[in-house]
Write an enzyme that holds these catalytic residues in place. Sequence first.
Site, mmCIF file in Angstrom:
data_model
loop_
_atom_site.group_PDB
_atom_site.id
_atom_site.type_symbol
_atom_site.label_atom_id
_atom_site.label_comp_id
_atom_site.label_asym_id
_atom_site.label_seq_id
_atom_site.Cartn_x
_atom_site.Cartn_y
_atom_site.Cartn_z
ATOM 1 N N SER A 1 41.116 29.337 -9.794
ATOM 2 C CA SER A 1 41.488 29.836 -8.467
ATOM 3 C C SER A 1 40.517 29.350 -7.386
ATOM 4 O O SER A 1 40.930 29.079 -6.251
ATOM 5 C CB SER A 1 41.564 31.365 -8.467
ATOM 6 O OG SER A 1 40.299 31.947 -8.699
ATOM 7 N N LEU B 1 32.863 26.837 -18.445
ATOM 8 C CA LEU B 1 32.091 27.672 -19.363
ATOM 9 C C LEU B 1 31.137 26.901 -20.270
ATOM 10 O O LEU B 1 30.450 27.508 -21.090
ATOM 11 C CB LEU B 1 33.047 28.509 -20.218
ATOM 12 C CG LEU B 1 33.983 29.439 -19.437
ATOM 13 C CD1 LEU B 1 34.850 30.245 -20.395
ATOM 14 C CD2 LEU B 1 33.197 30.360 -18.514
ATOM 15 N N LYS B 2 31.089 25.589 -20.141
ATOM 16 C CA LYS B 2 30.181 24.798 -20.961
ATOM 17 C C LYS B 2 28.873 24.541 -20.211
ATOM 18 O O LYS B 2 28.860 24.429 -18.986
ATOM 19 C CB LYS B 2 30.826 23.459 -21.338
ATOM 20 C CG LYS B 2 32.063 23.587 -22.217
ATOM 21 C CD LYS B 2 31.708 24.109 -23.589
ATOM 22 C CE LYS B 2 32.920 24.129 -24.507
ATOM 23 N NZ LYS B 2 32.584 24.616 -25.866
ATOM 24 N N HIS C 1 29.076 32.200 -9.417
ATOM 25 C CA HIS C 1 28.988 33.225 -10.459
ATOM 26 C C HIS C 1 29.403 34.562 -9.856
ATOM 27 O O HIS C 1 29.043 34.865 -8.717
ATOM 28 C CB HIS C 1 27.555 33.302 -10.992
ATOM 29 C CG HIS C 1 27.385 34.262 -12.129
ATOM 30 N ND1 HIS C 1 27.769 33.955 -13.415
ATOM 31 C CD2 HIS C 1 26.884 35.529 -12.166
ATOM 32 C CE1 HIS C 1 27.505 34.992 -14.204
ATOM 33 N NE2 HIS C 1 26.976 35.956 -13.473
ATOM 34 N N ASP D 1 22.982 29.814 -15.103
ATOM 35 C CA ASP D 1 22.809 30.732 -13.965
ATOM 36 C C ASP D 1 21.367 30.918 -13.508
ATOM 37 O O ASP D 1 21.013 31.973 -12.970
ATOM 38 C CB ASP D 1 23.408 32.109 -14.299
ATOM 39 C CG ASP D 1 24.861 32.028 -14.717
ATOM 40 O OD1 ASP D 1 25.576 31.160 -14.193
ATOM 41 O OD2 ASP D 1 25.279 32.831 -15.573
#
Length: 298
Positions: free
Chosen positions: A96, A173-174, A192, A233
């Site tokens: 999105s 997600l990697k 995030h 992150d």
Amino acid sequence: MESRQLFSGFCPNSSSPSVPIRKQSLSIKFPPSFLFSSYPTFHGVSHPNIIIISQSRTIKSFSKITNAPPKEECEAKGEITTRRKKLAVFVSGGGSNFRSIHEASIKGSLHGDILVLVTNKIECGGAEYARNNGIPIISFPKTKDESVGLSPSELVNTLRGFEVDFILLAGFLKLIPVELIRAYQRSILNIHPSLLPAFGGKCYYGMKVHKAVIASGARFSGPTVHFVDEHYDTGRILAQRVVPVLANDTAEDLAARVLIEEHRLYVEVVDAICEERIVWREDGVPLIRSKENPNDFS
């Protein structure tokens, strides 16, 4: 030779001059079943794992310069004088944020163009959106179970072939490989769904983040846009947006509220980096220069 001509719309060999962009529709049609397995080289690099749209699709989101006024005249009017930046977006799911950035680019409210999508799930919603909008798709990474993906070095060479300026992670997600971090220093962003450094790291993604926020009793949450380093992150924070956590919130309620701000914040930050409004403080903290007032930073 044929493949080089077909891709001149994606990656011009010459750099664009520093003048404002006036968008015009540029339609590129491909022959039936156009895959890099049929056209194995691009800028001297073999790309058997890039999926390109078929003949029925067209590219409409690229821009070209026509009758642009001199740079001095543009600066006097307060117009943007930097060239439009070339973007690659990485997704693993619905994408999105990818969609919101692409839509902003098409509308002209973002000074950049998405040239390619990278995904580890070529059947995900983000990849479907890319196919429907004529955006090339790269499968990454290569794994034991999925042999069609590119290796890190192949990915770096491919993105350089597309002359990508910035990489935007949007639900990817990697872990980003060191090779890519080194090749694109201070040029990779991630968004995030929490106020980092809280609720970040390998185990915090998607709905897991919002469940953890509610369980902690935190009164506020919100999205964070940060530069990407070798870990999950932990890169330098560039921008955040605060969202209240209400007393009766479910994880789904909070996720929906945060997502609205994600779409707004990411587009604003990507526009800032495309317009070269990121300033690095002496202590290594990145700031965003205001578009309206160059003396203000956030």
